[in-house]
Write a protein that holds these residues in place. Structure first.
Motif, mmCIF file in Angstrom:
data_model
loop_
_atom_site.group_PDB
_atom_site.id
_atom_site.type_symbol
_atom_site.label_atom_id
_atom_site.label_comp_id
_atom_site.label_asym_id
_atom_site.label_seq_id
_atom_site.Cartn_x
_atom_site.Cartn_y
_atom_site.Cartn_z
ATOM 1 N N SER A 71 40.991 39.062 34.836
ATOM 2 C CA SER A 71 39.717 38.348 34.972
ATOM 3 C C SER A 71 39.788 37.231 36.001
ATOM 4 O O SER A 71 38.785 36.921 36.661
ATOM 5 C CB SER A 71 39.302 37.762 33.616
ATOM 6 N N GLU A 72 40.963 36.617 36.175
ATOM 7 C CA GLU A 72 41.103 35.551 37.168
ATOM 8 C C GLU A 72 40.884 36.080 38.582
ATOM 9 O O GLU A 72 40.265 35.417 39.415
ATOM 10 C CB GLU A 72 42.493 34.911 37.061
ATOM 11 N N LYS B 161 37.034 37.123 39.417
ATOM 12 C CA LYS B 161 35.992 36.097 39.616
ATOM 13 C C LYS B 161 35.621 35.884 41.085
ATOM 14 O O LYS B 161 34.426 35.972 41.424
ATOM 15 C CB LYS B 161 36.435 34.781 38.967
ATOM 16 N N GLN C 254 35.183 32.275 30.229
ATOM 17 C CA GLN C 254 35.017 32.930 31.530
ATOM 18 C C GLN C 254 33.638 33.577 31.642
ATOM 19 O O GLN C 254 33.040 33.588 32.724
ATOM 20 C CB GLN C 254 36.102 34.001 31.721
ATOM 21 N N GLN D 156 34.874 25.498 37.007
ATOM 22 C CA GLN D 156 36.111 25.737 36.260
ATOM 23 C C GLN D 156 36.847 24.426 36.021
ATOM 24 O O GLN D 156 37.336 24.163 34.917
ATOM 25 C CB GLN D 156 37.019 26.719 37.009
ATOM 26 N N MET E 122 40.801 27.425 29.622
ATOM 27 C CA MET E 122 40.573 27.545 31.065
ATOM 28 C C MET E 122 41.432 26.524 31.800
ATOM 29 O O MET E 122 41.519 25.372 31.399
ATOM 30 C CB MET E 122 39.094 27.331 31.377
#
Length: 386
Positions: free
Chosen positions: A123-124, A127, A172, A320, A337
């Motif tokens: 997922s990082e 983005k 997220q 973030q 996060m």
């Protein structure tokens, strides 16, 4: 670094077009992360039975690799950035699907893939790619209304958010929703759609609260903390009180020894205790400067796809950081996060490096061919007959 204006190499072109101020601000954040790693990581490593500088060494390695990746990506032109984003998004989406079936469940969530003993969080990496591809689709929807670009952008958001929800990763999902809605608003397309997305996000958050026990537990503890409890959030908030304005001094903090995530999610609390509130404000100012500087570039960018990419990447980076800091000071429930470049974590550091590399690439100075004034041709008087 010195280059001649006559030098036509790729590196020289990059040096004369990249935003040096933005680049230096990012490097300062990276350097601050290395210093803070020395302050926060040894205590956590010893508590886990690891060598004292285990996390420090990893932080140095990933930061160095991240700088190389960031500079490499910043060499690209906007079309190449979009192609890279498309490939990265496809790979990351496959990774997110694989996480659902193969990921190890930790604290009620599946977010990590284990590859040859190394952990990877798809997922990082998804983005920044999601932001750039969405920006291109929204720009195409505005440029060519006959193309189904807007429905594709909405479908992409729904797919990405859905894969995050099933992990579940509410933090997220919330971040992606905020940024995507902001991009939709900036694009000038379907403003009512942006409101619908915002309402859908609120409904999704409520559904996460109802159906995911660990989400409801965190929110309940945040809203109605028990007087007898002294969890991570309470300890983090206490660290700012202990640190005061100037801090207790590097390495002199004690609350970090009771924070299992002092080197990742709660690194900002370590800053507060050991370096003081003034250092925290300086870090906030650094992150805000990067975001505002990038948005100023977006304001003057004529290409819609590039402008939306800049806006999305800058907001992704800024929000973030804001969410992480909000958790540390007790304004938000725990989200898991990281604070970009300051928190330890390989996936986070490398993904943020790609994000800022794309941001540097899209904010490079380029001539606007539509606004270039053509030279006036002088008439040939000798050819004019009396």
């Amino acid at each position: 670094m010195k280059f001649s204006r006559a030098d036509k190499s790729r590196l020289a072109e990059w040096w004369f077009t990249v935003d040096h101020v933005l680049l230096y601000a990012i490097i300062v954040i990276v350097a601050a992360g290395l210093v803070l790693s020395l302050a926060a990581s040894p205590a956590v490593a010893l508590k886990k039975g690891l060598p004292p500088y285990y996390f420090v060494e990893r932080h140095v390695i990933f930061s160095a690799a991240g700088i190389v990746i960031m500079l490499g990506v910043s060499l690209l032109e906007p079309p190449a950035v979009r192609r890279l984003a498309g490939l990265l998004l496809a790979a990351a989406m496959v990774g997110l699907i694989a996480v659902y079936f193969l990921g190890e469940e930790i604290n009620g969530a599946r977010r990590w893939l284990s590859i040859e003993g190394h952990s990877l969080q798809p997922s990082e990496f998804a983005k920044p790619a999601f932001v750039v591809v969405s920006g291109w689709l929204l720009a195409e929807a505005r440029r060519r209304p006959d193309m189904p670009a807007l429905p594709l952008a909405m479908a992409l958001y729904a797919a990405f958010a859905g894969l995050l929800v099933v992990q579940p990763d509410v933090g997220q999902t919330l971040l992606a929703t905020i940024v995507w809605t902001a991009m939709l608003f900036v694009s000038g397309l379907a403003l009512t759609g942006a409101a619908i997305i915002a309402v859908a996000g609120a409904v999704g958050l409520y559904a996460a609260y109802v159906y995911f026990p660990h989400v409801s537990y965190r929110i309940d503890r945040f809203i109605s903390p028990q007087p007898s409890e002294y969890g991570q959030g309470e300890r983090a908030l206490r660290s700012f009180v202990e640190g005061g304005f100037l801090g207790r001094g590097p390495g002199e903090g004690t609350i970090k020894t009771s924070l299992p995530d002092a080197h990742t999610d709660y690194i900002f609390a370590v800053v507060g205790e050991e370096f003081g509130s003034l250092a925290c404000l300086a870090i906030v100012a650094l992150f805000a400067f990067v975001v505002i500087r990038a948005l100023r570039h977006a304001e003057h960018e004529p290409d819609v796809a590039t402008r939306l990419g800049i806006v999305g990447l800058a907001l992704m980076f800024g929000f973030q950081a804001l969410i992480n800091m909000g958790v540390n000071v007790g304004l938000l429930p725990a989200k898991g996060m990281t604070l970009p470049f300051l928190s330890a974590g390989g996936s986070s550091t490398l993904a943020i490096s790609i994000t800022l590399g794309m941001l540097l690439a899209l904010t490079r100075h380029r001539p606007d061919t539509d606004r270039l004034r053509k030279p006036r041709l002088k008439p040939n008087l000798s050819s004019v007959r009396p």
